[in-house]
Design a protein around this motif. Structure first.
Motif, short mmCIF file in Angstrom:
data_model
loop_
_atom_site.label_atom_id
_atom_site.label_comp_id
_atom_site.label_asym_id
_atom_site.label_seq_id
_atom_site.Cartn_x
_atom_site.Cartn_y
_atom_site.Cartn_z
N CYS A 42 38.41 44.44 36.32
CA CYS A 42 37.99 45.28 37.48
C CYS A 42 39.14 46.17 38.15
CB CYS A 42 36.90 44.82 38.44
SG CYS A 42 37.74 43.70 39.47
N GLY A 43 40.29 45.68 37.91
CA GLY A 43 41.38 45.96 38.83
C GLY A 43 41.89 45.10 40.01
N TYR A 44 41.16 44.13 40.33
CA TYR A 44 41.67 43.17 41.27
C TYR A 44 42.92 42.42 40.84
CZ TYR A 44 41.65 38.95 44.24
OH TYR A 44 42.08 37.80 45.01
N ILE A 45 43.80 42.01 41.71
CA ILE A 45 45.01 41.50 41.51
C ILE A 45 45.03 40.18 42.18
CG2 ILE A 45 47.57 41.55 41.54
CD1 ILE A 45 46.88 43.68 39.50
N TYR A 46 45.11 39.06 41.62
CA TYR A 46 45.26 37.99 42.01
C TYR A 46 46.93 37.58 42.34
CZ TYR A 46 45.93 32.99 43.19
OH TYR A 46 46.17 31.76 44.03
N ASP A 47 47.01 37.50 43.82
CA ASP A 47 48.54 37.38 44.03
C ASP A 47 48.63 35.84 44.72
OD1 ASP A 47 51.09 37.23 45.25
OD2 ASP A 47 50.82 38.99 46.22
N PRO A 48 49.51 35.07 44.10
CA PRO A 48 49.37 33.56 44.40
C PRO A 48 50.04 33.48 45.97
CG PRO A 48 50.55 33.90 42.24
CD PRO A 48 50.23 35.14 42.96
N GLU A 49 50.81 34.47 46.25
CA GLU A 49 51.35 34.21 47.69
C GLU A 49 50.18 34.45 48.43
OE1 GLU A 49 54.77 36.88 48.42
OE2 GLU A 49 55.97 35.95 46.75
N GLU A 50 49.34 35.34 48.35
CA GLU A 50 48.20 35.74 49.26
C GLU A 50 47.09 34.60 49.07
OE1 GLU A 50 46.63 39.53 48.76
OE2 GLU A 50 49.01 40.34 49.19
N GLY A 51 46.77 34.00 47.73
CA GLY A 51 45.76 33.18 47.48
C GLY A 51 44.45 34.02 47.62
N ASP A 52 43.23 33.25 47.82
CA ASP A 52 41.92 33.97 48.01
C ASP A 52 41.32 33.04 48.98
OD1 ASP A 52 39.53 35.38 47.76
OD2 ASP A 52 39.01 34.38 45.97
N TYR A 53 41.74 32.94 50.35
CA TYR A 53 41.30 32.04 51.11
C TYR A 53 39.91 31.84 51.45
CZ TYR A 53 41.46 28.95 55.51
OH TYR A 53 41.27 28.12 56.21
N GLU A 54 39.42 33.16 51.32
CA GLU A 54 37.91 33.22 51.76
C GLU A 54 36.94 32.54 50.64
OE1 GLU A 54 36.61 37.13 52.01
OE2 GLU A 54 38.19 37.59 53.53
N HIS A 55 37.60 32.27 49.46
CA HIS A 55 36.98 31.48 48.29
C HIS A 55 37.46 30.40 47.96
CE1 HIS A 55 35.73 36.08 47.88
NE2 HIS A 55 34.44 35.21 47.99
N GLY A 56 38.09 29.68 49.03
CA GLY A 56 38.86 28.20 48.65
C GLY A 56 40.21 28.02 48.00
N VAL A 57 40.86 29.16 47.87
CA VAL A 57 42.15 29.16 47.16
C VAL A 57 43.35 29.49 48.29
CG1 VAL A 57 43.74 29.74 45.58
CG2 VAL A 57 41.07 29.64 45.09
N ASP A 58 43.94 28.40 48.85
CA ASP A 58 44.92 28.77 49.59
C ASP A 58 46.20 29.61 49.48
OD1 ASP A 58 43.61 27.01 51.58
OD2 ASP A 58 44.70 25.31 50.79
N PRO A 59 46.96 30.29 50.32
CA PRO A 59 47.91 31.09 49.99
C PRO A 59 48.83 30.11 49.23
CG PRO A 59 46.98 31.72 52.11
CD PRO A 59 46.43 30.29 51.60
N GLY A 60 49.84 30.65 48.39
CA GLY A 60 50.76 30.02 47.75
C GLY A 60 50.28 29.03 46.65
#
Length: 86
Positions: A42-60
């Motif tokens: 869909c074009g979304y980019i997962y960036d490990p430095e940002e994570g996905d905090y809202e869905h339980g994935v911490d930055p880094g």
């Protein structure tokens, strides 16, 4: 019958199973690899430095440590549908 040899110099394993030869060379994961960005169809980019905090994935959090049941926050695609971003 499966036979295996390893070579320390090349850090490879050579396997013989019947008439087939398989050469296995493990890939070393570097810091750059673990912080690689991943793209969803869909074009979304997962960036490990940002994570996905809202869905339980911490930055880094590197891609390999993102839970297997995590889905794209934009479209709901499975983790296995992502590919390495350029």
């Amino acid at each position: 019958m499966l036979r295996a040899w390893t070579t320390k110099a090349l850090k490879t394993a050579v396997l013989k199973q019947g008439q087939r030869w398989i050469i296995y060379k493990p890939r070393t994961v570097t810091k750059e690899d673990s912080m690689q960005k991943w793209e969803c169809p869909c074009g979304y980019i997962y960036d490990p430095e940002e994570g996905d905090y809202e869905h339980g994935v911490d930055p880094g959090t590197p891609w390999e440590d993102v839970p297997e049941d995590w889905v794209c926050p934009k479209c709901g695609a499975a983790k296995e549908d992502f590919w390495e971003a350029d």
